[in-house]
Write a protein that holds these residues in place. Sequence first.
Motif, PDB file in Angstrom:
ATOM      1  N   LEU A   5       3.791  -4.229  -8.565  1.00 48.65           N
ATOM      2  CA  LEU A   5       5.109  -4.078  -7.961  1.00 48.65           C
ATOM      3  C   LEU A   5       5.892  -5.386  -7.924  1.00 48.65           C
ATOM      4  N   ASN A   6       5.224  -6.493  -8.266  1.00 51.52           N
ATOM      5  CA  ASN A   6       5.826  -7.830  -8.250  1.00 51.52           C
ATOM      6  C   ASN A   6       6.333  -8.200  -6.856  1.00 51.52           C
ATOM      7  N   ILE A   7       5.466  -7.965  -5.877  1.00 53.45           N
ATOM      8  CA  ILE A   7       5.788  -8.316  -4.495  1.00 53.45           C
ATOM      9  C   ILE A   7       4.605  -9.063  -3.889  1.00 53.45           C
ATOM     10  N   SER A   8       4.810  -9.627  -2.731  1.00 55.55           N
ATOM     11  CA  SER A   8       3.775 -10.366  -2.024  1.00 55.55           C
ATOM     12  C   SER A   8       2.725  -9.420  -1.440  1.00 55.55           C
ATOM     13  N   ASP A   9       1.460  -9.839  -1.480  1.00 58.24           N
ATOM     14  CA  ASP A   9       0.390  -9.066  -0.836  1.00 58.24           C
ATOM     15  C   ASP A   9       0.680  -8.872   0.647  1.00 58.24           C
ATOM     16  N   THR A  10       1.234  -9.900   1.274  1.00 55.80           N
ATOM     17  CA  THR A  10       1.537  -9.840   2.700  1.00 55.80           C
ATOM     18  C   THR A  10       2.527  -8.726   3.007  1.00 55.80           C
ATOM     19  N   TRP A  11       3.565  -8.600   2.184  1.00 59.14           N
ATOM     20  CA  TRP A  11       4.555  -7.535   2.407  1.00 59.14           C
ATOM     21  C   TRP A  11       3.877  -6.175   2.321  1.00 59.14           C
ATOM     22  N   LEU A  12       3.040  -6.021   1.295  1.00 60.74           N
ATOM     23  CA  LEU A  12       2.357  -4.743   1.084  1.00 60.74           C
ATOM     24  C   LEU A  12       1.448  -4.414   2.264  1.00 60.74           C
ATOM     25  N   LYS A  13       0.701  -5.388   2.754  1.00 61.34           N
ATOM     26  CA  LYS A  13      -0.197  -5.166   3.890  1.00 61.34           C
ATOM     27  C   LYS A  13       0.583  -4.762   5.138  1.00 61.34           C
ATOM     28  N   ARG A  14       1.726  -5.406   5.362  1.00 60.24           N
ATOM     29  CA  ARG A  14       2.543  -5.039   6.531  1.00 60.24           C
ATOM     30  C   ARG A  14       3.035  -3.605   6.434  1.00 60.24           C
ATOM     31  N   CYS A  20       4.545   2.867   6.452  1.00 63.59           N
ATOM     32  CA  CYS A  20       5.880   3.221   5.985  1.00 63.59           C
ATOM     33  C   CYS A  20       5.935   3.372   4.467  1.00 63.59           C
ATOM     34  N   ILE A  21       4.780   3.224   3.785  1.00 60.17           N
ATOM     35  CA  ILE A  21       4.725   3.480   2.349  1.00 60.17           C
ATOM     36  C   ILE A  21       3.580   4.455   2.066  1.00 60.17           C
ATOM     37  N   PRO A  22       3.684   5.203   0.978  1.00 63.44           N
ATOM     38  CA  PRO A  22       2.598   6.127   0.647  1.00 63.44           C
ATOM     39  C   PRO A  22       1.340   5.362   0.233  1.00 63.44           C
ATOM     40  N   HIS A  23       0.199   5.802   0.728  1.00 64.00           N
ATOM     41  CA  HIS A  23      -1.092   5.226   0.379  1.00 64.00           C
ATOM     42  C   HIS A  23      -2.185   6.195   0.794  1.00 64.00           C
TER      43      HIS A  23
END
Length: 93
Positions: A5-14, A20-23
């Motif tokens: 996704l080209n984003i920070s791991d920290t953002w994804l973990k939050r 608030c995201i599908p998982h």
Amino acid sequence: MAQVLNISDTWLKRWVTARCIPHQRSGNPDGVQQRGVWSTWADIMAIGQMLPELMTPLQAKRAAAADAHSAAPDAPEPLTADVLDRWASIGLR
């Protein structure tokens, strides 16, 4: 997944912690014992579409700057829905 996704791991973990995201989660969803978190390709594609709404203005600015720096001439092509569909159809995960 953050790299795709080209984003920070920290953002994804939050975002996963805030649900608030599908998982996907293993273990009892109502219990304290959560053993792991992962995402399907469908989840990743949905998150990609949600990124503009999820990111703060500062995060969007940082992501745009990272995109500009990662656009090297020999960089691999980004994953597309067509590529992911082909992988899924041949059983790669």
